[in-house]
Design an enzyme around this catalytic site. Structure first.
Site, PDB file in Angstrom:
ATOM      1  N   ASP A   1     -17.152   3.183 -17.088  1.00  0.00           N
ATOM      2  CA  ASP A   1     -17.744   3.955 -15.996  1.00  0.00           C
ATOM      3  C   ASP A   1     -18.436   5.184 -16.563  1.00  0.00           C
ATOM      4  O   ASP A   1     -17.841   5.920 -17.347  1.00  0.00           O
ATOM      5  CB  ASP A   1     -16.669   4.387 -14.992  1.00  0.00           C
ATOM      6  CG  ASP A   1     -17.313   4.961 -13.748  1.00  0.00           C
ATOM      7  OD1 ASP A   1     -18.043   4.222 -13.076  1.00  0.00           O
ATOM      8  OD2 ASP A   1     -17.113   6.157 -13.472  1.00  0.00           O
TER       9      ASP A   1
ATOM     10  N   ASP B   1      13.694  11.056  16.432  1.00  0.00           N
ATOM     11  CA  ASP B   1      13.891  12.010  15.334  1.00  0.00           C
ATOM     12  C   ASP B   1      14.791  13.147  15.811  1.00  0.00           C
ATOM     13  O   ASP B   1      15.085  13.265  17.013  1.00  0.00           O
ATOM     14  CB  ASP B   1      12.538  12.546  14.828  1.00  0.00           C
ATOM     15  CG  ASP B   1      12.588  12.857  13.334  1.00  0.00           C
ATOM     16  OD1 ASP B   1      13.633  13.371  12.868  1.00  0.00           O
ATOM     17  OD2 ASP B   1      11.599  12.575  12.634  1.00  0.00           O
TER      18      ASP B   1
ATOM     19  N   GLY C   1      17.321  12.601  18.635  1.00  0.00           N
ATOM     20  CA  GLY C   1      18.601  11.998  18.250  1.00  0.00           C
ATOM     21  C   GLY C   1      18.731  11.865  16.751  1.00  0.00           C
ATOM     22  O   GLY C   1      17.752  12.052  16.014  1.00  0.00           O
ATOM     23  N   ASP C   2      19.976  11.531  16.317  1.00  0.00           N
ATOM     24  CA  ASP C   2      20.264  11.369  14.893  1.00  0.00           C
ATOM     25  C   ASP C   2      20.479   9.878  14.649  1.00  0.00           C
ATOM     26  O   ASP C   2      21.362   9.272  15.266  1.00  0.00           O
ATOM     27  CB  ASP C   2      21.532  12.176  14.571  1.00  0.00           C
ATOM     28  CG  ASP C   2      21.921  12.070  13.107  1.00  0.00           C
ATOM     29  OD1 ASP C   2      21.548  11.072  12.462  1.00  0.00           O
ATOM     30  OD2 ASP C   2      22.603  12.979  12.618  1.00  0.00           O
TER      31      ASP C   2
HETATM   32  C1  TTP Z   1     -27.184   8.742 -17.394  1.00  0.00           C
HETATM   33  C2  TTP Z   1     -27.582   7.296 -17.486  1.00  0.00           C
HETATM   34  C3  TTP Z   1     -26.858   6.315 -16.840  1.00  0.00           C
HETATM   35  N1  TTP Z   1     -27.236   5.008 -16.929  1.00  0.00           N
HETATM   36  C4  TTP Z   1     -26.489   3.950 -16.212  1.00  0.00           C
HETATM   37  C5  TTP Z   1     -25.298   3.373 -16.981  1.00  0.00           C
HETATM   38  C6  TTP Z   1     -24.500   2.691 -15.894  1.00  0.00           C
HETATM   39  O1  TTP Z   1     -24.999   1.351 -15.744  1.00  0.00           O
HETATM   40  C7  TTP Z   1     -24.848   3.482 -14.647  1.00  0.00           C
HETATM   41  C8  TTP Z   1     -23.653   4.255 -14.135  1.00  0.00           C
HETATM   42  O2  TTP Z   1     -22.965   3.487 -13.203  1.00  0.00           O
HETATM   43  P1  TTP Z   1     -21.577   2.789 -13.456  1.00  0.00           P
HETATM   44  O3  TTP Z   1     -20.850   2.823 -12.168  1.00  0.00           O
HETATM   45  O4  TTP Z   1     -20.912   3.362 -14.665  1.00  0.00           O
HETATM   46  O5  TTP Z   1     -21.968   1.287 -13.836  1.00  0.00           O
HETATM   47  P2  TTP Z   1     -22.754   0.197 -12.996  1.00  0.00           P
HETATM   48  O6  TTP Z   1     -22.599   0.411 -11.523  1.00  0.00           O
HETATM   49  O7  TTP Z   1     -24.165   0.123 -13.522  1.00  0.00           O
HETATM   50  O8  TTP Z   1     -22.014  -1.124 -13.414  1.00  0.00           O
HETATM   51  P3  TTP Z   1     -20.455  -1.532 -13.158  1.00  0.00           P
HETATM   52  O9  TTP Z   1     -19.848  -0.555 -12.170  1.00  0.00           O
HETATM   53  O10 TTP Z   1     -20.515  -2.925 -12.645  1.00  0.00           O
HETATM   54  O11 TTP Z   1     -19.816  -1.415 -14.509  1.00  0.00           O
HETATM   55  O12 TTP Z   1     -25.868   4.430 -15.032  1.00  0.00           O
HETATM   56  C9  TTP Z   1     -28.359   4.625 -17.675  1.00  0.00           C
HETATM   57  O13 TTP Z   1     -28.695   3.438 -17.727  1.00  0.00           O
HETATM   58  N2  TTP Z   1     -29.058   5.580 -18.343  1.00  0.00           N
HETATM   59  C10 TTP Z   1     -28.743   6.894 -18.292  1.00  0.00           C
HETATM   60  O14 TTP Z   1     -29.425   7.731 -18.918  1.00  0.00           O
END
Ligand code: TTP
Length: 621
Positions: free
Chosen positions: A88, A480, A506-507
């Site tokens: 993420d 309660d 009540g208890d």
């Molecule tokens: C800052 C930045 C982010 N990103 C992208 C990376 C991630 O794919 C996205 C962030 O969202 P995420 O939620 O991390 O990923 P996603 O929704 O694309 O995929 P999944 O949840 O299925 O894993 O932003 C770029 O491609 N370039 C950039 O410069």
């Protein structure tokens, strides 16, 4: 050809990338990894304010994405993959977390915030190792994060608008893609570029090296845990695999980014390395980020409690954004002290700070304002004034037992019902928590076959009203203590029919229980020791007609659960040690208790993140 041997270690495993991100797929396949793509269905809506740092939020989201896929695949095929990788990526600036923009306006807001400034990009990664034990999924998680700093140039309004119109920002954290048109916005980058694009490949390979290539005794090069083995070590690695040394050494730590507390335990400091002059140099242990966060954690709680107590969030909801000096005047506090408190709240992600002053984050508006529909303000004030004090005696309780620690303060009931003020303090705390979980508890099972229910220890009636709303035929009695029912009127929901809910004082241990088809015990049993629980269940059992039911909701552990939930629940026994004579029980144990008291067809279901619900049906005697 696989250049990086640690990637080669995964070639014979069934690897799944739990991500729809085309960037992650490209980075990993370019590195030679073979994997299946199964996008995660985990909804990215964890409460940001409940994490001590943005990195902790990204790591937990990555973990939940991967675990969701592991569970789904195991359920579907009764066989999980060997390894699931989740990630993420978030952008943070001034304590604020930016994810993917929801629309063009949102993208504009994000990019304007980043304009001309430096921000951080965090990618949390979870490597989940799965195995099947007697048909049950077993998972071990290694997680880490990487931070990269990115500086945007000063950009004109026109350029931002044009960039947004290109459509590129929409599926990217922070609203830009550094690898494409967005690269034009960036003045400089400090750290791993691929981390910004969505996957910190370098850190990932180091982690794989820790997992699959543990150092051999006396192998100085192998003992360098923070580096990726070079190509010329490939043969060594193959030997290890053949020789039974390929078991993942879950538990390695280190890296430029960090790892979250509660992950794998730290390794003992490595052997002393020889430097180029042959002198022995002490190997530095990894920086204990997670531990330091834990040690400082109490300060974060206290800052949140204090801001709630001083009604900072109420003032900002009504009049924000405001400067520190104006907030200080409104809450009747010193300017210097208020300034520091506000800084802390912004750093914790509870407030936004802009040139216009401080304003509430979404979580603060939802949960920290005293009169919002989902307010946890009462819980914060109760924890601050009551639980905080008790926890200062934890050492005494651990050493000499709970009775000593509670000492002069008396039993839980004596303390809570000392005065109308303490009773209300407790009721406000419970009301917030019950409202948060009521819908999940009410809908964990279909209860439409019942027409009457009795919520024992139902406090303010938050769950009772939700039950009545969900099942229009249901009449609910809240039973309660008189101290509680006396004040319950002040908590009745506005604009909702209340005639289906009545309060009876009540208890439940001594007074006759109101007649009902369904008895509800929500977050009650953990407060009581076994003998009291048996006594209560046998009273319910003798009132309940065959076909009637009992519904128990507790923060009970399921058989196999995610690390975050286990960590949260892991603190429950401490609270119980200090607050009462009860103990936590697992969902299985609760089910067995119901069976012992004549309930059959016992089923367990999750109710949101916090609770598990157990439903049993009274068998004919
Ligand atoms: C800052 C930045 C982010 N990103 C992208 C990376 C991630 O794919 C996205 C962030 O969202 P995420 O939620 O991390 O990923 P996603 O929704 O694309 O995929 P999944 O949840 O299925 O894993 O932003 C770029 O491609 N370039 C950039 O410069």
């Amino acid at each position: 050809m696989v250049l990086c041997p640690v990637i080669g270690k995964l070639l014979h495993k069934h690897v799944v990338l739990a991500s729809a991100s085309p960037r992650r797929q490209e980075i990993l396949s370019n590195a030679g990894l073979r994997f299946e793509v199964v996008p995660s269905r985990f909804k990215e809506k964890l409460c940001k304010a409940s994490f001590p740092t943005p990195s902790a939020y990204a790591v937990e989201t990555a973990k939940q994405k991967a675990l969701e896929v592991a569970r789904r695949m195991h359920q579907k095929d009764l066989r999980a993959p060997d390894v699931v990788i989740g990630a993420d990526t978030i952008v943070t600036i001034g304590g604020l977390i930016l994810e993917k923009p929801v629309d063009k306006q949102d993208a504009y807001r994000m990019l304007s915030r980043l304009n001309g400034k430096e921000h951080s990009v965090f990618t949390g990664v979870a490597i989940v190792h799965c195995s099947d034990r007697d048909g049950r999924l077993h998972t071990e998680v290694l997680d880490f994060y990487e931070e990269t700093t990115v500086k945007f140039s000063e950009l004109s309004e026109e350029l931002l608008r044009e960039y947004i119109d290109s459509g590129e920002p929409m599926d990217k954290a922070g609203g830009y893609g550094i690898q494409a048109l967005g690269g034009m916005l960036v003045e400089h980058v400090r750290g791993d570029f691929l981390n910004v694009v969505g996957f910190p490949l370098n850190h990932f390979c180091k982690k794989l090296a820790q997992l699959y290539c543990p150092p051999r005794p006396g192998d100085v090069r192998g003992a360098e845990r923070d580096s990726i083995p070079a190509v010329d070590t490939f043969e060594d690695l193959s030997d290890l695999e053949g020789g039974g040394g390929s078991d993942p050494a879950w538990g390695g730590r280190g890296g430029r980014g960090g790892e979250e507390a509660g992950g794998a335990p730290p390794q003992a400091p490595g052997p002393r390395d020889a430097d180029l002059n042959g002198a022995a140099e002490e190997k530095r242990p990894p920086f204990p980020t997670g531990l330091l966060e834990l040690m400082e954690g109490f300060k974060a709680s206290k800052a949140l409690f204090t801001a709630c107590k001083l009604n900072v969030f109420d003032v900002l909801r009504d009049q924000g954004p405001l400067k520190a000096v104006d907030i200080a005047r409104k809450i009747n506090a010193s300017v210097c002290g208020t300034g520091r408190l506000l800084e802390a709240c912004a750093a914790l992600g509870l407030l936004h700070k802009t040139d216009a002053g401080y304003s509430n984050t979404e979580a603060a508006d939802l949960h920290l304002v005293s009169d919002s529909a989902h307010s946890l303000h009462g819980l914060a004030v109760y924890n601050d004034s009551h639980v905080w004090d008790l926890f200062t005696h934890l050492d005494l309780a651990a050493r000499d037992g709970a009775e000593q620690a509670r000492g002069a303060s008396g039993t839980k009931a004596e303390r809570l019902f000392q005065s109308a003020e303490t009773t209300l303090l407790f009721m406000r705390a419970m009301h917030g928590l019950s409202k948060l979980t009521a819908r999940d508890v009410a809908t964990a099972f279909d209860l439409s076959r019942f027409t009457s229910a009795c919520d024992l220890g139902g406090c303010t009636g938050a769950l009772a009203h939700e039950l009545a709303r969900e099942y229009p035929r249901l009449q609910v009695t809240v039973f309660d203590l008189p101290d509680v029912t006396e004040h319950a009127r002040g908590f009745q929901p506005d604009g909702q029919r209340t005639e289906h809910v009545r309060f009876v004082p009540g208890d439940f241990f001594t007074d006759a229980l109101p007649r009902a088809q369904l008895y509800v015990l929500s977050r009650v049993l953990h407060d009581w020791p076994d003998d009291r629980v048996h006594h209560l269940l046998s009273r319910i059992s003798s009132c309940c007609e065959p076909g009637g039911g009992v519904l128990v909701a507790e923060a009970a552990a399921m058989e196999e659960e995610e690390a975050a939930a286990a960590r949260r629940r892991g603190l429950q026994p401490l609270g119980l040690l200090l607050l009462g004579a009860g103990r936590p029980r697992s969902a299985r144990e609760l089910g067995q208790l119901l069976q012992r008291h004549g309930f059959r067809d016992v089923r367990v279901a999750p109710a949101g993140d916090l609770l598990r619900v157990v439903l049993g049906t009274r068998a004919a005697p």
